[in-house]
Design an enzyme around this catalytic site. Structure first.
Site, mmCIF file in Angstrom:
data_model
loop_
_atom_site.group_PDB
_atom_site.id
_atom_site.type_symbol
_atom_site.label_atom_id
_atom_site.label_comp_id
_atom_site.label_asym_id
_atom_site.label_seq_id
_atom_site.Cartn_x
_atom_site.Cartn_y
_atom_site.Cartn_z
ATOM 1 N N GLU A 144 6.021 -11.675 49.236
ATOM 2 C CA GLU A 144 7.105 -12.476 48.647
ATOM 3 C C GLU A 144 8.389 -11.652 48.522
ATOM 4 O O GLU A 144 9.489 -12.164 48.726
ATOM 5 C CB GLU A 144 6.690 -12.981 47.260
ATOM 6 C CG GLU A 144 5.855 -14.263 47.273
ATOM 7 C CD GLU A 144 6.735 -15.506 47.417
ATOM 8 O OE1 GLU A 144 7.118 -15.839 48.561
ATOM 9 O OE2 GLU A 144 7.023 -16.142 46.392
ATOM 10 N N GLY A 162 10.872 -25.661 48.209
ATOM 11 C CA GLY A 162 10.652 -25.544 46.767
ATOM 12 C C GLY A 162 9.228 -25.730 46.313
ATOM 13 O O GLY A 162 8.933 -25.649 45.118
ATOM 14 N N LEU A 163 8.302 -25.976 47.270
ATOM 15 C CA LEU A 163 6.895 -26.177 46.868
ATOM 16 C C LEU A 163 6.071 -24.905 47.066
ATOM 17 O O LEU A 163 4.842 -24.955 47.181
ATOM 18 C CB LEU A 163 6.273 -27.350 47.628
ATOM 19 C CG LEU A 163 6.930 -28.724 47.389
ATOM 20 C CD1 LEU A 163 6.190 -29.815 48.140
ATOM 21 C CD2 LEU A 163 6.998 -29.067 45.894
ATOM 22 N N GLY A 164 6.763 -23.773 47.148
ATOM 23 C CA GLY A 164 6.035 -22.499 47.199
ATOM 24 C C GLY A 164 5.379 -22.210 48.534
ATOM 25 O O GLY A 164 4.335 -21.555 48.578
ATOM 26 N N SER A 165 6.014 -22.652 49.641
ATOM 27 C CA SER A 165 5.390 -22.399 50.953
ATOM 28 C C SER A 165 5.285 -20.905 51.226
ATOM 29 O O SER A 165 4.292 -20.439 51.791
ATOM 30 C CB SER A 165 6.173 -23.091 52.074
ATOM 31 O OG SER A 165 7.402 -22.432 52.328
ATOM 32 N N SER A 166 6.299 -20.134 50.810
ATOM 33 C CA SER A 166 6.253 -18.696 51.118
ATOM 34 C C SER A 166 5.118 -18.024 50.353
ATOM 35 O O SER A 166 4.416 -17.163 50.896
ATOM 36 C CB SER A 166 7.593 -18.031 50.787
ATOM 37 O OG SER A 166 7.894 -18.152 49.419
ATOM 38 N N SER A 173 -0.013 -25.405 57.750
ATOM 39 C CA SER A 173 0.392 -25.702 56.374
ATOM 40 C C SER A 173 0.642 -27.182 56.155
ATOM 41 O O SER A 173 1.196 -27.859 57.012
ATOM 42 C CB SER A 173 1.654 -24.911 56.018
ATOM 43 O OG SER A 173 1.923 -25.070 54.640
ATOM 44 N N ASP A 194 5.280 -17.771 41.752
ATOM 45 C CA ASP A 194 4.746 -18.618 42.825
ATOM 46 C C ASP A 194 3.442 -18.054 43.384
ATOM 47 O O ASP A 194 2.456 -18.782 43.567
ATOM 48 C CB ASP A 194 5.775 -18.764 43.960
ATOM 49 C CG ASP A 194 7.005 -19.556 43.539
ATOM 50 O OD1 ASP A 194 7.054 -19.991 42.377
ATOM 51 O OD2 ASP A 194 7.905 -19.748 44.382
HETATM 52 N N1 LIG Z 1 3.373 -21.618 57.040
HETATM 53 C C1 LIG Z 1 4.284 -20.650 57.223
HETATM 54 N N2 LIG Z 1 4.324 -19.959 58.368
HETATM 55 C C2 LIG Z 1 5.237 -18.983 58.548
HETATM 56 N N3 LIG Z 1 6.183 -18.631 57.641
HETATM 57 C C3 LIG Z 1 6.174 -19.293 56.489
HETATM 58 C C4 LIG Z 1 5.235 -20.330 56.212
HETATM 59 N N4 LIG Z 1 5.487 -20.816 54.995
HETATM 60 C C5 LIG Z 1 6.544 -20.118 54.521
HETATM 61 N N5 LIG Z 1 6.955 -19.208 55.404
HETATM 62 C C6 LIG Z 1 8.090 -18.251 55.240
HETATM 63 O O1 LIG Z 1 8.688 -18.535 53.988
HETATM 64 C C7 LIG Z 1 10.053 -19.021 54.160
HETATM 65 C C8 LIG Z 1 10.343 -20.105 53.157
HETATM 66 O O2 LIG Z 1 10.288 -19.538 51.883
HETATM 67 P P1 LIG Z 1 11.242 -19.938 50.696
HETATM 68 O O3 LIG Z 1 10.831 -19.109 49.554
HETATM 69 O O4 LIG Z 1 12.661 -19.912 51.123
HETATM 70 O O5 LIG Z 1 10.865 -21.475 50.406
HETATM 71 P P2 LIG Z 1 9.617 -22.077 49.600
HETATM 72 O O6 LIG Z 1 8.670 -20.990 49.275
HETATM 73 O O7 LIG Z 1 9.105 -23.222 50.357
HETATM 74 O O8 LIG Z 1 10.322 -22.609 48.276
HETATM 75 P P3 LIG Z 1 10.286 -21.999 46.768
HETATM 76 O O9 LIG Z 1 10.333 -20.513 46.915
HETATM 77 O O10 LIG Z 1 11.545 -22.524 46.148
HETATM 78 O O11 LIG Z 1 9.072 -22.545 46.155
HETATM 79 C C9 LIG Z 1 10.070 -19.519 55.606
HETATM 80 O O12 LIG Z 1 11.391 -19.510 56.133
HETATM 81 C C10 LIG Z 1 9.167 -18.489 56.290
HETATM 82 O O13 LIG Z 1 9.831 -17.260 56.504
HETATM 83 C C1 LIG Z 2 13.665 -19.600 42.034
HETATM 84 C C2 LIG Z 2 12.349 -18.972 41.578
HETATM 85 O O1 LIG Z 2 12.410 -18.818 40.161
HETATM 86 C C3 LIG Z 2 11.157 -19.900 41.838
HETATM 87 C C4 LIG Z 2 10.991 -20.314 43.257
HETATM 88 O O2 LIG Z 2 9.859 -21.170 43.336
HETATM 89 C C5 LIG Z 2 12.201 -17.627 42.234
HETATM 90 C C6 LIG Z 2 11.103 -16.782 41.610
HETATM 91 O O3 LIG Z 2 10.757 -16.960 40.452
HETATM 92 O O4 LIG Z 2 10.608 -15.891 42.326
HETATM 93 MG MG LIG Z 3 9.257 -19.262 48.198
#
Ligand SMILES: Nc1ncnc2c1ncn2[C@@H]1O[C@H](COP(=O)(O)OP(=O)(O)OP(=O)(O)O)[C@@H](O)[C@H]1O
Ligand SMILES: C[C@@](O)(CCO)CC(=O)[O-]
Ligand SMILES: [Mg+2]
Length: 386
Positions: free
Chosen positions: A192, A142-146, A135, A203
């Site tokens: 998700e 906060g950049l939508g990694s999940s 990745s 996301d």
């Molecule tokens: N490349 C990856 N490999 C494995 N797990 C991942 C990966 N990317 C995300 N994840 C999973 O998603 C979790 C992070 O998700 P989280 O929704 O908390 O943050 P985000 O998606 O980066 O931010 P946001 O939801 O605010 O956009 C990690 O702790 C892990 O469980």
């Molecule tokens: C915080 C939130 O609104 C956005 C996370 O990127 C959660 C969601 O909509 O699923």
């Molecule tokens: Mg996320």
């Protein structure tokens, strides 16, 4: 046989958190991706294991596939057409992940690995394979990694199932048909849910479809921007997880339902106005400042309401104060609580000022990322030779 998919991360221009309660939100894909490669072993390579390699973190998890089958139970039904939740299998997924002894500092990965096991076994059943994830997105920022992870994973798994029918001889990246995107998005949403608890779906939807969208109550409306928007992304590097922040807003909403509903309703108006401005005909040079000031003002108002929801953070406030010195507007993006902040960069802003802002933010220990806004959604590439 090997297949690679990639799915973009995102920024939210307005509406995070409130979107979980049915308010409109505006989000855009960014050109930073999570990639997933699935490799089915040849007869000689086959050791009977399902492996998940998180290449950037130098971690590998492995399960004898026969054990996964025994624990999750056999099913002959083809499930790939019907995205479903683990429900009663949640405890089993949890224990399959627990046996992997994830380092304590990386325990946040556990829910992502549970999502992997669920998506893999539902879509592919019990075949040994090696799945590799890389990745460009900072995890949990906060950049939508999940979502990018769930979308890329679902797309790769579906590509190698009967759920998707693509031309495997075509070279390079290719897109999916609408019905296939819907299926990818449906499964990614299930992933998700395992990671977030209560996602709105914004996301995974923007990662699947790409571009800029308005999202409300599960429905997306594409936004064709008349002008390219420029933003600076600042990663405060304060770790947080979306599940806990969404749960925090839910608790506050239970304590103060009337006040919070007013906040969500104000956010809805902000997102609607923002999407109308972005869609409106391109202003001439004289009106450009007014156009960008309106966008900045709406972002500033949204940031104030995110503070009301309790999801800002001292580091986010530092970014806001620092950029304000240069008359620039910023807001948190994604779930907040640390993570990333976006700053609107007006068209007429000189590169010298941008560099000064970056230098000052970096002197506070933050990291700046540059990313193009509004690119394509999930794509796939076949590597026939392997
Ligand atoms: N490349 C990856 N490999 C494995 N797990 C991942 C990966 N990317 C995300 N994840 C999973 O998603 C979790 C992070 O998700 P989280 O929704 O908390 O943050 P985000 O998606 O980066 O931010 P946001 O939801 O605010 O956009 C990690 O702790 C892990 O469980
Ligand atoms: C915080 C939130 O609104 C956005 C996370 O990127 C959660 C969601 O909509 O699923
Ligand atoms: Mg996320």
């Amino acid at each position: 046989m090997e297949v690679t998919t990639r799915a973009p991360g995102k920024i939210i221009l307005s509406g995070e958190h409130a979107v979980v309660y049915g308010s409109a939100a505006v989000a855009s894909a960014i050109d930073l991706y999570t990639s997933v490669t699935i490799h089915f072993p040849s007869h000689i390579e086959n050791d009977g294991n399902l492996k998940l390699q998180l290449a950037d973190l130098a971690l590998e998890f492995s399960w004898p596939i026969a054990q996964v089958k025994e624990r999750l139970g056999e099913s002959d039904a083809i499930k790939c057409f019907e995205p479903s939740s683990p429900n009663s299998h949640r405890a089993t997924l949890h224990s399959l992940v627990e046996q992997q002894n994830i380092p304590e500092a990386k325990i946040g990965l556990a829910s992502g690995i549970e999502a992997f096991l669920w998506l893999y076994t539902c879509i592919q059943g019990y075949k040994p394979a090696t799945v590799t994830v890389t990745s460009q997105l900072p995890l949990g920022s906060g950049l939508g990694s999940s979502a990018a992870y769930c979308v890329a994973l679902s797309a790769a798994l579906l590509t190698l199932s009967s759920g998707v029918n693509l031309d495997m001889s075509q070279k390079g990246w290719q897109g999916f048909e609408d019905n296939e995107l819907k299926l990818v998005n449906g499964w990614a949403f299930e992933g998700e849910k395992i990671i977030h608890g209560r996602p709105s779906g914004i996301d995974n939807t923007v990662s699947t479809y790409g571009n800029m969208i308005k999202f409300k109550s599960g429905n997306l409306t594409p936004i064709i921007s008349s002008l390219p928007l420029r933003v600076l992304i600042t990663n405060t590097k304060v770790g947080r997880n979306t599940k806990a922040l969404v749960a925090g807003v839910s608790e506050r909403t239970k304590r103060h339902p009337d006040a919070m509903n007013c906040v969500f309703s104000a956010v809805d108006s902000i997102s609607n106005e923002l999407s109308e401005i972005i869609k409106s005909p391109a202003p001439n040079n004289l009106d450009m400042t007014e156009y960008e000031e309106k966008i900045g003002e709406l972002m500033e108002m949204n940031q104030g309401l995110l503070q009301c929801m309790g999801v800002s953070h001292a580091t986010i406030e530092t970014v806001l104060r620092t950029t304000l010195k240069y008359k620039l507007t910023s807001k948190l993006t994604g779930a907040g609580g640390g993570g990333c902040v976006i700053t609107l960069l007006p068209t007429l802003l000189s590169q010298t000022v941008v560099e000064k802002v970056i230098a000052e933010l970096e002197s506070c220990g933050f990291q700046n990322l540059t990313a193009g806004i509004g690119g394509k959604g999930v794509r796939v590439c076949f590597n026939i030779s392997s």
